[in-house]
Design a protein around this motif. Structure first.
Motif, PDB file in Angstrom:
ATOM      1  N   ASN A 272       0.845  -0.955  -0.006  1.00  9.61           N
ATOM      2  CA  ASN A 272       0.147   0.399   0.128  1.00  9.61           C
ATOM      3  C   ASN A 272       1.104   1.404   0.040  1.00  9.61           C
ATOM      4  N   VAL A 273       1.491   1.738  -0.991  1.00 15.17           N
ATOM      5  CA  VAL A 273       1.992   2.577  -1.249  1.00 15.17           C
ATOM      6  C   VAL A 273       1.383   4.172  -2.414  1.00 15.17           C
ATOM      7  N   ARG A 274       1.828   5.043  -2.739  1.00 18.08           N
ATOM      8  CA  ARG A 274       1.647   6.317  -3.629  1.00 18.08           C
ATOM      9  C   ARG A 274       2.850   6.401  -4.462  1.00 18.08           C
ATOM     10  N   ILE A 275       1.968   6.138  -5.340  1.00 13.98           N
ATOM     11  CA  ILE A 275       3.482   7.018  -6.089  1.00 13.98           C
ATOM     12  C   ILE A 275       4.391   8.256  -7.124  1.00 13.98           C
ATOM     13  N   ILE A 276       5.215   8.927  -6.513  1.00 16.84           N
ATOM     14  CA  ILE A 276       5.157   9.989  -6.801  1.00 16.84           C
ATOM     15  C   ILE A 276       6.630  10.105  -7.549  1.00 16.84           C
ATOM     16  N   SER A 277       7.114  10.290  -8.352  1.00 17.37           N
ATOM     17  CA  SER A 277       7.741  10.114  -9.895  1.00 17.37           C
ATOM     18  C   SER A 277       8.288  11.549 -10.326  1.00 17.37           C
ATOM     19  N   ALA A 278      10.037  11.676 -10.803  1.00 13.97           N
ATOM     20  CA  ALA A 278      10.218  13.330 -10.713  1.00 13.97           C
ATOM     21  C   ALA A 278      11.436  12.406 -12.218  1.00 13.97           C
ATOM     22  N   THR A 279      11.866  13.553 -12.546  1.00 12.79           N
ATOM     23  CA  THR A 279      12.588  13.643 -14.027  1.00 12.79           C
ATOM     24  C   THR A 279      13.104  14.543 -14.208  1.00 12.79           C
ATOM     25  N   HIS A 280      14.260  14.966 -15.093  1.00 17.36           N
ATOM     26  CA  HIS A 280      14.606  16.315 -15.466  1.00 17.36           C
ATOM     27  C   HIS A 280      14.779  16.305 -16.931  1.00 17.36           C
ATOM     28  N   GLN A 281      14.568  15.115 -17.501  1.00  8.49           N
ATOM     29  CA  GLN A 281      14.039  14.356 -18.474  1.00  8.49           C
ATOM     30  C   GLN A 281      12.727  15.074 -18.819  1.00  8.49           C
ATOM     31  N   ARG A 282      12.200  15.065 -20.650  1.00  9.66           N
ATOM     32  CA  ARG A 282      10.423  14.638 -20.894  1.00  9.66           C
ATOM     33  C   ARG A 282      10.939  13.016 -21.826  1.00  9.66           C
ATOM     34  N   LEU A 283       9.706  12.943 -20.409  1.00 13.64           N
ATOM     35  CA  LEU A 283       9.164  11.066 -20.382  1.00 13.64           C
ATOM     36  C   LEU A 283       8.331  11.699 -21.641  1.00 13.64           C
ATOM     37  N   ASP A 284       7.593  12.181 -22.178  1.00 15.29           N
ATOM     38  CA  ASP A 284       7.189  11.799 -23.647  1.00 15.29           C
ATOM     39  C   ASP A 284       7.911  11.853 -24.605  1.00 15.29           C
ATOM     40  N   GLU A 285       9.338  12.540 -24.783  1.00 21.49           N
ATOM     41  CA  GLU A 285      10.338  12.185 -25.288  1.00 21.49           C
ATOM     42  C   GLU A 285      11.255  10.739 -25.636  1.00 21.49           C
ATOM     43  N   ALA A 286      11.709  10.621 -24.356  1.00 25.50           N
ATOM     44  CA  ALA A 286      12.021   9.652 -23.935  1.00 25.50           C
ATOM     45  C   ALA A 286      11.009   7.917 -24.744  1.00 25.50           C
ATOM     46  N   VAL A 287       9.685   8.049 -24.553  1.00 23.81           N
ATOM     47  CA  VAL A 287       8.747   7.375 -24.973  1.00 23.81           C
ATOM     48  C   VAL A 287       9.012   6.962 -26.410  1.00 23.81           C
ATOM     49  N   GLN A 288       9.216   8.285 -26.423  1.00 17.76           N
ATOM     50  CA  GLN A 288       9.388   8.645 -28.213  1.00 17.76           C
ATOM     51  C   GLN A 288      10.364   8.073 -28.919  1.00 17.76           C
ATOM     52  N   ARG A 289      11.197   8.045 -28.129  1.00 18.09           N
ATOM     53  CA  ARG A 289      12.852   7.204 -28.403  1.00 18.09           C
ATOM     54  C   ARG A 289      13.109   5.663 -28.075  1.00 18.09           C
ATOM     55  N   GLY A 290      12.180   5.492 -27.622  1.00 19.96           N
ATOM     56  CA  GLY A 290      12.235   3.910 -27.178  1.00 19.96           C
ATOM     57  C   GLY A 290      12.739   3.451 -26.004  1.00 19.96           C
ATOM     58  N   HIS A 291      13.072   4.611 -25.019  1.00 18.57           N
ATOM     59  CA  HIS A 291      13.814   4.378 -23.978  1.00 18.57           C
ATOM     60  C   HIS A 291      13.030   3.921 -22.430  1.00 18.57           C
TER      61      HIS A 291
END
Length: 459
Positions: A272-291
């Motif tokens: 039973n945990v709540r997830i909060i994530s963060a990054t200085h990168q653009r996650l949508d761009e990482a998805v497009q690159r396949g990363h």
């Protein structure tokens, strides 16, 4: 002597009589009063007649959707937490309900232990007779972006939805995550921060999910993972974009099933945990690159929060300077907070702060050390001259000074300029951790150290 405090009231909205009876029995055993209705219209009528402390609604109703009720509650009763009941495995509807403002969701068939925990957490958001706390002593600033951020943090505290925090390095993403945790019903439970980029890939599964004694060489005792350590609280995944794809698959399953399996164990354990994530990168761009996996992206990015760069709310710099110096003075045991001259304050307000609030903290600590103790002047700040005149941080497409060479430069000089730029970029992405930078560049640590020395890069 019986308590004079009235029981908390829960509104149940479901057209299945058997499920309503089950929920009423379960909640009444928790000392709660219940009222069950079978439609959206009946729920609205009950809400208009009396106040409730919690609402739980099915997704499918005769005269509409549970989402319709969630939207109504979010607009007219923003302080009333609402949970939705979804069909088993219907992740899309669950995520949609969280985006609409639902506190949480529970899947059919309803697990009563999960339901009781959910209701307990929801009612803990605002104890009976207490007013919600709207003061936020940590996210300072009067700029509209900071005012909006504080308001959003307060709203997110009333939800269990996964949150993704975007923003440049040094903008205080972990501070935002901690404040969301403090505003939530999980405030008394652990807040566990994890730097995803600092964990060796071969240890990730053990670190996240734990392991049993003898599961692998060196496992001399049972060890709890990050999920177990954050039980009942919040797990903050910093730099989540750095997770390898293999670990992303395992994390996705843990989030979907709300269960983890320690290394060496045969059975999964509920968490039973709540997830909060963060990054200085653009996650949508990482998805497009396949990363980065698209399904995990949608699971983490249910609600996105942007931490603004310091240069975008420069009017708040004087208040941040005052607050930062007060903290540093107390930390170092100094008798009084030093004054800041007008020249020093003007220099700080004109500085673009590529390292954001973290850089401001470092500058103030350095200035406090270098000043004579009476006042901090502009020369005590030691701001970098190369960027003093710039009002905004360099964009990603603008060539770095070390990468610019003359048009008639030799091929060797051009190659070195390109190599220097690639290494500097990797060092910045890795926050100047050379081991991580070497991994990003696909070379050994020794090779990177040699290239840094050869190219005379200030690392």
């Amino acid at each position: 002597m019986p308590s004079s405090t009235p029981a908390r009231r829960v509104l149940i909205v479901d057209d299945e009589a058997d499920l309503c009876e089950l929920l009423e029995i379960t909640l009444s055993r928790m000392g709660l009063q219940t009222r069950a209705v079978g439609s959206v219209a009946a729920a609205r009528a009950q809400l208009a007649e009396q106040a409730f402390d919690f609402c739980i609604t099915d997704m499918r109703l005769p005269d509409g959707s549970g989402l319709d009720l969630v939207h109504h509650l979010h607009g007219h009763y923003p302080d009333l937490p609402v949970a939705v009941i979804t069909a088993h495995g219907n992740t899309e509807l669950a995520v949609e309900s969280l985006k609409a403002g639902a506190f949480d969701f529970v899947s059919k068939p309803v697990d009563l232990s999960v339901l009781r925990r959910l209701v307990h957490d929801a009612l803990a958001l605002c104890p009976q007779g207490a007013a919600p706390d709207t003061e936020d002593p940590t996210l300072l600033g009067t700029h509209p972006s900071m005012v909006a951020l504080r308001a959003l943090v307060q709203r997110l505290g009333r939800s269990q939805a996964p949150v993704h925090i975007s923003g440049e390095s040094g903008t205080g993403k972990e501070l935002v995550a901690r404040q969301i945790h403090r505003c939530s019903a999980r405030a008394k439970a652990p807040f566990v921060p994890v730097n995803c980029g600092a964990i060796p890939p071969d240890l990730m599964e053990s670190e996240f999910f734990g392991h049993l004694k003898g599961a692998f060489t060196g496992a001399v005792r049972d060890k709890a993972g990050f999920f177990q350590a954050a039980e009942g609280g919040t797990l903050f995944l910093d730099e989540v974009a750095d997770l390898p794809l293999a670990m992303q698959v395992k994390l996705l399953r843990a989030l979907q099933e709300r269960q983890v399996r320690p290394v060496g164990a045969e059975l999964e354990q509920p968490v039973n945990v709540r997830i909060i994530s963060a990054t200085h990168q653009r996650l949508d761009e990482a998805v497009q690159r396949g990363h980065f996996r698209q399904d995990l992206y949608y699971r983490l990015n249910v609600i996105e929060v942007h931490a603004p760069a310091l240069r975008d709310h420069a009017q708040d710099i004087p208040a941040l300077v005052e607050h930062g110096l007060a903290l540093l003075t107390a930390r170092h045991g100094l008798p009084q907070v030093p004054a800041v001259t007008r020249a020093a304050l003007d220099a700080l307000c004109a500085y673009p702060f590529p390292g954001n609030v973290r850089e401001l903290e470092n500058i103030l600590e350095r200035a406090l050390t270098l000043s004579d103790g009476g006042a901090i002047d502009a020369h005590d700040l030691q701001l970098r001259p190369a960027t003093l005149s710039a009002r905004a941080a360099p964009t990603a497409t603008k060539p770095e000074p070390e990468a610019m060479v003359a048009e008639d430069a030799s091929l060797g000089d051009q190659v070195e300029a390109i190599e220097r730029r690639a290494i500097v970029d990797a060092l910045q992405r890795a926050r100047f951790n050379k081991t991580r930078a070497a991994a990003l560049l696909g070379m050994s640590f020794r090779a990177l150290r040699y290239r840094i020395k050869k190219l005379k890069i200030d690392a």
